[in-house]
Design a protein around this motif. Structure first.
Motif, mmCIF file in Angstrom:
data_model
loop_
_atom_site.group_PDB
_atom_site.id
_atom_site.type_symbol
_atom_site.label_atom_id
_atom_site.label_comp_id
_atom_site.label_asym_id
_atom_site.label_seq_id
_atom_site.Cartn_x
_atom_site.Cartn_y
_atom_site.Cartn_z
ATOM 1 N N ALA A 240 1.188 -2.736 -7.586
ATOM 2 C CA ALA A 240 1.002 -4.032 -6.931
ATOM 3 C C ALA A 240 2.289 -4.528 -6.287
ATOM 4 O O ALA A 240 2.274 -5.047 -5.162
ATOM 5 C CB ALA A 240 0.482 -5.052 -7.944
ATOM 6 N N ALA A 241 3.415 -4.386 -6.977
ATOM 7 C CA ALA A 241 4.690 -4.875 -6.434
ATOM 8 C C ALA A 241 5.077 -4.100 -5.180
ATOM 9 O O ALA A 241 5.558 -4.688 -4.192
ATOM 10 C CB ALA A 241 5.782 -4.754 -7.491
ATOM 11 N N GLN A 242 4.858 -2.783 -5.189
ATOM 12 C CA GLN A 242 5.225 -1.960 -4.021
ATOM 13 C C GLN A 242 4.288 -2.220 -2.839
ATOM 14 O O GLN A 242 4.726 -2.199 -1.682
ATOM 15 C CB GLN A 242 5.186 -0.474 -4.408
ATOM 16 C CG GLN A 242 6.283 -0.037 -5.369
ATOM 17 C CD GLN A 242 6.039 -0.492 -6.798
ATOM 18 O OE1 GLN A 242 4.895 -0.757 -7.187
ATOM 19 N NE2 GLN A 242 7.092 -0.590 -7.586
ATOM 20 N N LEU A 243 3.021 -2.483 -3.114
ATOM 21 C CA LEU A 243 2.100 -2.831 -2.028
ATOM 22 C C LEU A 243 2.478 -4.189 -1.429
ATOM 23 O O LEU A 243 2.386 -4.390 -0.218
ATOM 24 C CB LEU A 243 0.661 -2.871 -2.547
ATOM 25 C CG LEU A 243 0.051 -1.525 -2.963
ATOM 26 C CD1 LEU A 243 -1.312 -1.738 -3.613
ATOM 27 C CD2 LEU A 243 -0.077 -0.590 -1.756
ATOM 28 N N ALA A 244 2.943 -5.096 -2.283
ATOM 29 C CA ALA A 244 3.322 -6.425 -1.806
ATOM 30 C C ALA A 244 4.585 -6.387 -0.951
ATOM 31 O O ALA A 244 4.681 -7.112 0.049
ATOM 32 C CB ALA A 244 3.509 -7.371 -2.991
ATOM 33 N N ASP A 245 5.554 -5.549 -1.322
ATOM 34 C CA ASP A 245 6.800 -5.525 -0.541
ATOM 35 C C ASP A 245 6.771 -4.500 0.590
ATOM 36 O O ASP A 245 7.739 -4.359 1.347
ATOM 37 C CB ASP A 245 8.015 -5.293 -1.453
ATOM 38 C CG ASP A 245 8.039 -3.911 -2.116
ATOM 39 O OD1 ASP A 245 7.403 -2.965 -1.606
ATOM 40 O OD2 ASP A 245 8.718 -3.763 -3.160
ATOM 41 N N GLY A 246 5.663 -3.757 0.726
ATOM 42 C CA GLY A 246 5.501 -2.840 1.848
ATOM 43 C C GLY A 246 6.093 -1.461 1.643
ATOM 44 O O GLY A 246 6.039 -0.623 2.551
ATOM 45 N N SER A 247 6.642 -1.189 0.456
ATOM 46 C CA SER A 247 7.213 0.142 0.230
ATOM 47 C C SER A 247 6.139 1.192 -0.015
ATOM 48 O O SER A 247 6.401 2.399 0.054
ATOM 49 C CB SER A 247 8.195 0.109 -0.936
ATOM 50 O OG SER A 247 7.582 -0.375 -2.111
ATOM 51 N N LEU A 248 4.912 0.744 -0.312
ATOM 52 C CA LEU A 248 3.752 1.628 -0.395
ATOM 53 C C LEU A 248 2.599 1.007 0.380
ATOM 54 O O LEU A 248 2.537 -0.221 0.536
ATOM 55 C CB LEU A 248 3.319 1.842 -1.851
ATOM 56 C CG LEU A 248 4.188 2.711 -2.750
ATOM 57 C CD1 LEU A 248 3.612 2.771 -4.151
ATOM 58 C CD2 LEU A 248 4.365 4.120 -2.185
ATOM 59 N N ARG A 249 1.698 1.865 0.836
ATOM 60 C CA ARG A 249 0.496 1.389 1.517
ATOM 61 C C ARG A 249 -0.732 2.069 0.936
ATOM 62 O O ARG A 249 -0.660 3.213 0.480
ATOM 63 C CB ARG A 249 0.579 1.666 3.023
ATOM 64 C CG ARG A 249 1.623 0.827 3.741
ATOM 65 C CD ARG A 249 1.533 1.000 5.240
ATOM 66 N NE ARG A 249 2.529 0.197 5.933
ATOM 67 C CZ ARG A 249 2.725 0.200 7.239
ATOM 68 N NH1 ARG A 249 1.975 1.008 8.008
ATOM 69 N NH2 ARG A 249 3.642 -0.558 7.780
ATOM 70 N N GLU A 250 -1.850 1.343 0.965
ATOM 71 C CA GLU A 250 -3.105 1.919 0.502
ATOM 72 C C GLU A 250 -3.692 2.832 1.576
ATOM 73 O O GLU A 250 -3.676 2.501 2.764
ATOM 74 C CB GLU A 250 -4.107 0.819 0.167
ATOM 75 C CG GLU A 250 -3.726 -0.002 -1.044
ATOM 76 C CD GLU A 250 -4.832 -0.943 -1.461
ATOM 77 O OE1 GLU A 250 -5.838 -0.456 -2.011
ATOM 78 O OE2 GLU A 250 -4.689 -2.151 -1.235
ATOM 79 N N VAL A 251 -4.203 3.963 1.151
ATOM 80 C CA VAL A 251 -4.886 4.889 2.050
ATOM 81 C C VAL A 251 -6.362 4.515 2.065
ATOM 82 O O VAL A 251 -6.962 4.262 1.012
ATOM 83 C CB VAL A 251 -4.700 6.342 1.579
ATOM 84 C CG1 VAL A 251 -5.456 7.301 2.485
ATOM 85 C CG2 VAL A 251 -3.205 6.684 1.552
ATOM 86 N N ALA A 252 -6.931 4.466 3.243
ATOM 87 C CA ALA A 252 -8.313 4.003 3.412
ATOM 88 C C ALA A 252 -9.308 5.051 2.925
ATOM 89 O O ALA A 252 -9.808 5.874 3.697
ATOM 90 C CB ALA A 252 -8.576 3.663 4.882
ATOM 91 N N VAL A 253 -9.579 5.045 1.617
ATOM 92 C CA VAL A 253 -10.585 5.927 1.031
ATOM 93 C C VAL A 253 -11.230 5.160 -0.124
ATOM 94 O O VAL A 253 -10.569 4.400 -0.827
ATOM 95 C CB VAL A 253 -9.953 7.252 0.534
ATOM 96 C CG1 VAL A 253 -8.912 7.003 -0.533
ATOM 97 C CG2 VAL A 253 -11.015 8.215 0.056
ATOM 98 N N ASP A 254 -12.519 5.346 -0.277
ATOM 99 C CA ASP A 254 -13.259 4.575 -1.274
ATOM 100 C C ASP A 254 -13.103 5.214 -2.659
ATOM 101 O O ASP A 254 -13.487 6.359 -2.868
ATOM 102 C CB ASP A 254 -14.747 4.510 -0.894
ATOM 103 C CG ASP A 254 -15.551 3.648 -1.864
ATOM 104 O OD1 ASP A 254 -15.001 2.633 -2.320
ATOM 105 O OD2 ASP A 254 -16.698 4.002 -2.146
ATOM 106 N N LEU A 255 -12.552 4.441 -3.599
ATOM 107 C CA LEU A 255 -12.402 4.902 -4.978
ATOM 108 C C LEU A 255 -12.998 3.841 -5.907
ATOM 109 O O LEU A 255 -12.589 2.682 -5.868
ATOM 110 C CB LEU A 255 -10.922 5.110 -5.326
ATOM 111 C CG LEU A 255 -10.182 6.212 -4.558
ATOM 112 C CD1 LEU A 255 -8.707 6.195 -4.924
ATOM 113 C CD2 LEU A 255 -10.784 7.573 -4.874
ATOM 114 N N PRO A 256 -13.965 4.214 -6.735
ATOM 115 C CA PRO A 256 -14.591 3.232 -7.622
ATOM 116 C C PRO A 256 -13.651 2.796 -8.742
ATOM 117 O O PRO A 256 -12.744 3.530 -9.140
ATOM 118 C CB PRO A 256 -15.798 3.990 -8.192
ATOM 119 C CG PRO A 256 -15.410 5.427 -8.113
ATOM 120 C CD PRO A 256 -14.554 5.563 -6.886
#
Length: 286
Positions: A240-256
């Motif tokens: 969550a912290a890395q997604l918030a600061d932009g150092s990681l991004r989510e890849v557009a794939v559906d995961l339950p």
């Protein structure tokens, strides 16, 4: 019989060495040795084989360990009945996934410590197999198992679900636009060790052979992704912290989302301390 001898014996059974048992019990090693010799003397049987690299239970020791747990449970029931109107007290060990130990459960434990100062909760990072084995072992290493798995044990109670996400470094090709499962198979992946249900499920869905490296640590997998080396499927809260600061991004794939279940051993008495902890864990996901 002094039940402290049984507690020492079960600690030795769990840790596998006199040195480790002494450290766990906060006593000197000679105390552990004395307790085991005294118990063996009272029962008239050798319970432990002393080996150069540690210790292991004899066949008689294995039988005694199961009954020792029952005796201690009975003692705990007796004390609980006597203190029915008093404070919740005792020690509870929870085997849980690394992400739960690091990100979810500390808040739960802090709240419990405020409400029940004499209740001590210990966390032990463990995957599903290790958590259930520790719960069901004759030495009763864990009092509660918290499992994050698609296959919920028959004696488990689902308390919630954890979102997981596929992440990549911002410069990685998969971080931009929609990707297919066949395209994902062409990238390197850093997944948690086999037995992690959501990692195994992701690996099975990759369309074709893929370069997969397995880790026993979320930190190790996440570090490889941050370095731009590939992708990883991780609990959203762990990134969550890395997604918030932009150092990681989510890849557009559906995961339950992955079911989260609390498991106790139906063969063992559920003490007020264990019941309090399991109720608090369940409430945290409501």
């Amino acid at each position: 019989m002094d039940t402290q001898l049984l507690r020492t014996f079960l600690t030795l059974a769990r840790t596998g060495s006199f040195t480790a048992a002494a450290a766990d019990l906060h006593v000197v090693q000679s105390t552990v040795t004395s307790h085991i010799k005294s118990l063996e003397g009272q029962l008239g049987l050798p319970l432990v084989d002393r080996l150069p690299g540690g210790s292991r239970l004899t066949p008689a020791g294995t039988r005694v360990a199961q009954h020792a747990r029952e005796v201690l449970d009975a003692q705990d029931r007796l004390f609980a009945a006597a203190r029915a109107d008093e404070v919740v007290a005792g020690e509870v060990t929870v085997g849980a996934p690394e992400s739960m130990c690091a990100y979810r459960l500390p808040v739960v434990i802090a709240e419990l410590a405020t409400r029940h100062p004499e209740l001590r909760v210990h966390l032990a990072p463990a995957g599903t197999s290790a958590a259930l084995a520790g719960l069901r072992a004759v030495d009763g290493r864990f009092d509660v198992a918290l499992v994050l798995d698609d296959q919920v044990p028959a004696d488990g109670q689902v308390v919630g679900a954890e979102p997981v996400t596929l992440v990549a470094a911002p410069a990685h090709p998969a971080a931009h636009g929609t990707v297919t499962w066949r395209e994902l198979a062409g990238f390197a992946h850093f997944l948690l060790e086999e037995g992690c249900s959501y990692s195994d499920r992701f690996a099975a869905k990759l369309a074709g052979p893929a370069r997969i490296t397995r880790f026993g640590s979320i930190e190790a997998a996440r570090s490889c992704v941050l370095a731009g080396l590939g992708l990883s499927v991780l609990p959203r809260i762990a990134v969550a912290a890395q997604l918030a600061d932009g150092s990681l991004r989510e890849v557009a794939v559906d995961l339950p989302d992955v079911p989260l279940a609390v498991v106790t051993d139906p063969r063992r008495w559920v003490s007020p301390a264990v019941a309090t902890v399991t109720e608090a864990i369940g409430a945290a996901w409501r």
